[in-house]
Write an enzyme that holds these catalytic residues in place. Structure first.
Site, short mmCIF file in Angstrom:
data_model
loop_
_atom_site.label_atom_id
_atom_site.label_comp_id
_atom_site.label_asym_id
_atom_site.label_seq_id
_atom_site.Cartn_x
_atom_site.Cartn_y
_atom_site.Cartn_z
N SER A 54 0.80 -1.22 0.00
CA SER A 54 0.00 0.00 0.00
C SER A 54 0.83 1.27 0.00
CB SER A 54 -0.93 0.02 1.22
OG SER A 54 -0.19 -0.05 2.43
N ASP A 79 -3.38 8.39 7.78
CA ASP A 79 -4.51 7.64 8.32
C ASP A 79 -4.14 6.70 9.46
OD1 ASP A 79 -3.09 5.70 6.98
OD2 ASP A 79 -4.66 5.17 5.56
N HIS A 91 -0.42 5.03 6.95
CA HIS A 91 0.29 5.59 5.80
C HIS A 91 0.61 7.07 6.02
CE1 HIS A 91 -2.47 2.33 4.47
NE2 HIS A 91 -1.34 1.89 3.92
#
Length: 362
Positions: free
Chosen positions: A32, A335, A338
């Site tokens: 991610s 968040d 990240h």
């Protein structure tokens, strides 16, 4: 002060985007931290939060499948070498031109094969089964569409940059978030770094000669670790407010990874294998957040559902009960897991112009 931050941001933008044209294509593998839309395109989850605002709000003004408010390190790398943003492999359309590279990274991906996690009875925790080895297989399938002869491939890949990661963080996260101890995580490090090294080796044997292999970020500074593993003992924290033990673990992973890359350099002396020190690049703004424009600090998430670090597992960013801050550029953490676009810009800048790529990218 606002004027100073504006000037600083403009200077950083220029420093990232005006590098000489050294590479004609970038191929990226990972999770991610660099996925530009594969997880979203995979349909692994019917309504993923990364498929809607506030994800993507800062630069693209809409959600793209990136796990941030805007661009990622890989996006800034593309800009630096004057290349288009990498299209996600799973969203490629017939006839689409991808001569400038492709992104194979998938949010939630692991360095180890997913079968290992199912064997250990934690496979149900995985976001995706599209591990690093699956991504390498995707590249092999696509290769014949990129170049048809050995000579053509040699010429093409000589001017291509391969990013192998960051990957491996999820191999540890899946275990840590269900109660795995640091010692249990350490036991898995040799397997994880060997999987990363093996993927790097396979790419070299496929023709890659310019490769970047990033290490792990200082996870003890991330809001999710600070929330889930918070301690009443102040000795468990460093002067930056980060947890010492997870950061020591990240450094251990990075040391082991660098040792594996050293072995690969001896086996493949013709390949330029660059270690990207994400840990060092990020520690700069954890140590002095204000200096890098993070007036709201580096450890508290911009988007979340409350708590001392604005990370609430019951109200994570994008879910009911959460909200995003007004100005993500004043936060390093997006968040809880990240980073923000602003933080990723600093990391990218540190790789391109700073001391955090060994050997140098330029």
């Amino acid at each position: 002060m606002k004027f100073f931050h504006l000037v600083l941001a403009l200077c950083l933008l220029r420093s990232v985007s005006t590098s000489p044209l050294k590479y004609h294509a970038i191929f990226n593998f990972g999770d991610s931290l660099s996925d530009t839309g594969n997880f979203l395109a995979s349909g692994a989850i019917a309504f993923p939060v990364i498929g809607k605002l506030p994800y993507g709000e800062t630069f693209f003004r809409h959600a793209t499948g990136r796990c941030s408010d805007g661009r990622l390190v890989i996006d800034f790398m593309a800009e630096a070498f004057r290349l288009p943003y990498l299209p996600p492999y799973l969203a490629l359309k017939e006839g689409q031109n991808f001569k400038h590279g492709v992104n194979f990274a998938v949010a939630g991906a692991t360095a180890l094969r997913s079968a290992i996690f199912y064997k250990q009875k934690i496979g149900s925790r995985l976001w995706t089964n599209d591990s690093l080895s699956v991504q390498i297989d995707w590249f092999k399938k696509l290769k014949s569409s990129i170049c048809s002869t050995r000579k053509d491939c040699k010429t093409y890949f000589k001017k291509s940059l391969f990013f192998v990661g960051e990957i491996g963080g999820n191999d540890y996260n899946y275990r840590a978030f269900i109660g795995g101890s640091i010692n249990q995580l350490r036991a898995s490090v040799p397997l994880v770094v060997k999987a990363i090294a093996n993927a790097t080796r396979l790419l070299i044997e496929e023709g890659a000669v310019e490769l970047v292999v990033p290490g792990n970020f200082p996870i003890g500074c991330s809001a999710v670790y600070l929330t889930l593993f918070q301690s009443l003992n102040e000795m468990d924290y460093d002067r930056n407010g980060c947890l010492k033990a997870p950061n020591a673990f990240a450094r251990y992973h990075n040391t082991m990874l660098k040792a594996e890359l050293h072995k690969l350099r001896q086996i493949y002396p013709h390949a330029n294998i660059i270690y990207a020190d994400y840990y060092g690049a990020a520690m700069r703004f954890y140590h002095a957040p204000g200096h890098y424009g993070f007036s709201n600090g580096a450890v508290k998430a911009c988007c979340g559902g409350g708590g001392p670090y604005n990370f609430n597992n019951s109200a994570r960013c994008g879910h009911t009960g959460s909200r995003a801050c007004e100005n993500p550029s004043t936060h390093a953490n997006w968040d809880g897991i990240h980073l923000t676009e602003a933080a990723y810009r600093h990391v990218a800048n540190g790789l391109i112009h700073g001391p955090f790529a060994t050997p140098s990218l330029l």
